[in-house]
Motif scaffolding. Sequence first.
Motif, PDB file in Angstrom:
ATOM      1  N   THR A   1       0.816  -1.221   0.000  1.00 18.57           N
ATOM      2  CA  THR A   1       0.000   0.000   0.000  1.00 18.57           C
ATOM      3  C   THR A   1       0.851   1.273   0.000  1.00 18.57           C
ATOM      4  OG1 THR A   1      -0.121  -0.024   2.426  1.00 18.57           O
ATOM      5  CG2 THR A   1      -1.875  -1.147   1.217  1.00 18.57           C
ATOM      6  N   GLY A   2       2.109   1.144   0.423  1.00 20.45           N
ATOM      7  CA  GLY A   2       2.971   2.317   0.509  1.00 20.45           C
ATOM      8  C   GLY A   2       2.898   2.994   1.858  1.00 20.45           C
ATOM      9  N   SER A   3       1.683   3.211   2.364  1.00 22.01           N
ATOM     10  CA  SER A   3       1.506   3.811   3.687  1.00 22.01           C
ATOM     11  C   SER A   3       0.158   3.374   4.259  1.00 22.01           C
ATOM     12  CB  SER A   3       1.586   5.335   3.619  1.00 22.01           C
ATOM     13  OG  SER A   3       0.510   5.844   2.850  1.00 22.01           O
ATOM     14  N   ILE A   4       0.076   3.382   5.590  1.00 24.52           N
ATOM     15  CA  ILE A   4      -1.153   2.995   6.283  1.00 24.52           C
ATOM     16  C   ILE A   4      -1.345   3.939   7.461  1.00 24.52           C
ATOM     17  CG2 ILE A   4      -2.385   1.151   7.498  1.00 24.52           C
ATOM     18  CD1 ILE A   4      -0.648  -0.877   6.090  1.00 24.52           C
ATOM     19  N   GLU A   5      -2.584   4.320   7.688  1.00 28.07           N
ATOM     20  CA  GLU A   5      -2.875   5.151   8.852  1.00 28.07           C
ATOM     21  C   GLU A   5      -2.539   4.392  10.132  1.00 28.07           C
ATOM     22  OE1 GLU A   5      -6.636   7.488  10.904  1.00 28.07           O
ATOM     23  OE2 GLU A   5      -6.813   6.740   8.845  1.00 28.07           O
ATOM     24  N   ARG A   6      -1.889   5.067  11.048  1.00 24.75           N
ATOM     25  CA  ARG A   6      -1.397   4.422  12.269  1.00 24.75           C
ATOM     26  C   ARG A   6      -2.516   3.713  13.041  1.00 24.75           C
ATOM     27  NH1 ARG A   6       2.721   6.854  16.718  1.00 24.75           N
ATOM     28  NH2 ARG A   6       2.354   5.331  18.370  1.00 24.75           N
ATOM     29  N   SER A   7      -3.631   4.367  13.220  1.00 22.40           N
ATOM     30  CA  SER A   7      -4.722   3.782  14.006  1.00 22.40           C
ATOM     31  C   SER A   7      -5.276   2.521  13.348  1.00 22.40           C
ATOM     32  CB  SER A   7      -5.841   4.803  14.200  1.00 22.40           C
ATOM     33  OG  SER A   7      -6.369   5.212  12.947  1.00 22.40           O
ATOM     34  N   LYS A   8      -5.367   2.533  12.016  1.00 22.48           N
ATOM     35  CA  LYS A   8      -5.890   1.354  11.307  1.00 22.48           C
ATOM     36  C   LYS A   8      -4.923   0.178  11.412  1.00 22.48           C
ATOM     37  CE  LYS A   8      -8.780   3.828   7.974  1.00 22.48           C
ATOM     38  NZ  LYS A   8      -9.043   4.126   6.546  1.00 22.48           N
TER      39      LYS A   8
END
Length: 592
Positions: free
Chosen positions: A378-385
């Motif tokens: 994905t390249g990046s992911i939201e921390r909370s998710k």
Amino acid sequence: MIKNYKGSLIEPLKEKELHIFHANSDIAELIKSFTRVLRDEVHGCYLLGGFRGAGKTSFVNLCCVSVGNRKLVRIQLDCSKLVNVSNFLFFFVEALAEETSGLKLPAAVHSEIQTLREKVAFKSLNKKMQIAINKEIGNQSQEELSAEKLSINFSMLNKLLGFIKSGERHAKTRNEENRSLESSELFEVEARNDEFILIEHLSKVLCHISEEGYQIVNVIDEIDKQTHTFLEDLFGVYKNLFLNSHMTTVFVVDQNKYQDIVFREEVDDNLRVYFTGCFYLPTFGFEDIKGYMYREFQVTSKWECLKAAYLSNGAMRKINTYSYMDGYQDSYLLQKASLWKDILSEAERKLIRHHHHAYVKDKLKVIVKDTIERLFYTGSIERSKLTDALQDKFHKHNLPVDAVDIIRCMEQIATKNPSLIVFYNDINDKTYIKVNPKDSIEAYRDSDGSTMTFQLNSWDIEDINRTFIKSQSDPIPIVERDTQGFEHFIRIIETNIRSIKNIIIIKKFSNWGQSEVYTYSAILIMDKPVGNVVYVVEECSFSYEGPFTVELLTDFMSKHKIPRIVIEMDDEPILEHLDYIYDEVDKKIYPR
């Protein structure tokens, strides 16, 4: 080098291949505990769990051989061959008959085994026939029932006019079918009773074999290839056979089944109570993989070992074939593997306590790897998710790890090495975790060096060639007339230094025309989990042509102050003159 003495890189180790078995300190302790059960002949049920490919079958093979009991009778059952639990008795008795056919048992016991074999075979055949009959009766009954339903759709007048006649015919047919069904149900009850009688008979036969001094070890393998309830069903039918037959039964399961049994609350558990002991075979860590690959595959690059560790998750079968696995050609493999290793190291240092089960570490390897693959995809992911996703996995697998702590470990790595991973906030002040994919060579060109080195401690060396006990083990030839033979020996020594007992150099003389020439061979004697092991390299250095590779070994021994033992002899094969060589070594170490 492993290909010189192992037939397949993915199959469990056979008896003559057990010297390959790699054991770190944790596995060495596990071997001691398991062999103690076998050596003391503690009957009952034992559970052995571990990831697929970790080497569970090889572990059992090793422990059985290590006991050294010539009267140990091992019955190996592969559950992948069973259609269901009802086939177990047939395969068990067949294996028992095969394993005991050459034993010195009373004629009456052999006769009982043969009688059992015939009865079980007949029962299996008879059951198959009855199942076919029952199925046919069931089909006929269903067809008759359907016909009755269809007849309602015809005129009520026709049904009323023919009521008496059809009623009589239907009653007659039903009575015949009921008698057939009652007969088949009675047969099934009788069959179950017959099976219990056979099990009781089998239990007594096993006790008779035990009374003759034989130790029966029953290994039930590949249980994970069966249905989820297979083990429960197996104990439901054969519990008394496993517990009351003077034998040791080892149930080999994967990590998920092991978790279901061992970590379930005792009040809810239906299986844990049956097991006298539970053993878990861990996967290998990075340091173990380094030593193994350096010795068996001549790999000298730490980065290559790191790739193998990541792709295999430490499972031995996958380590042996890591370069053929999906993902090996991934341009970012080394970056993924480095991030994976750093996260695990940080987690083990701060989160994983010594008392935590090895199962926790193994599961964490897999979950962290899956997380990294997702990040790179994905390249990046939201921390909370990502935190929520990790916590769901930890909860599902009953791991005492907090996802928040793993994210903090990742933050620590981002601070130390932002080339691997970064944390940033977007315009909405949401925190994201991002990886920066880079070419593997460029990203690690300036690292601290990729070539592996092994530091040997003086206290691990001080006993080599100081004592000598003549080995009774069959020697294992590594190479013959190969100038790399002594390099192989050095790799074995460096990665097994605490196990080395003797390093013996053999100098052979022969005449070549008017000149005397000589060749060099060597013998390496060591203690391994399987017992005393003797390795041989034959004629791997020659006085009349280069390179003079024996100097690699002699220089190595001099550097580490290992006493040199050189035995001179005529130009004859070492394997045909071991007694002479051993006698000469004995004289040198213990002068008369």
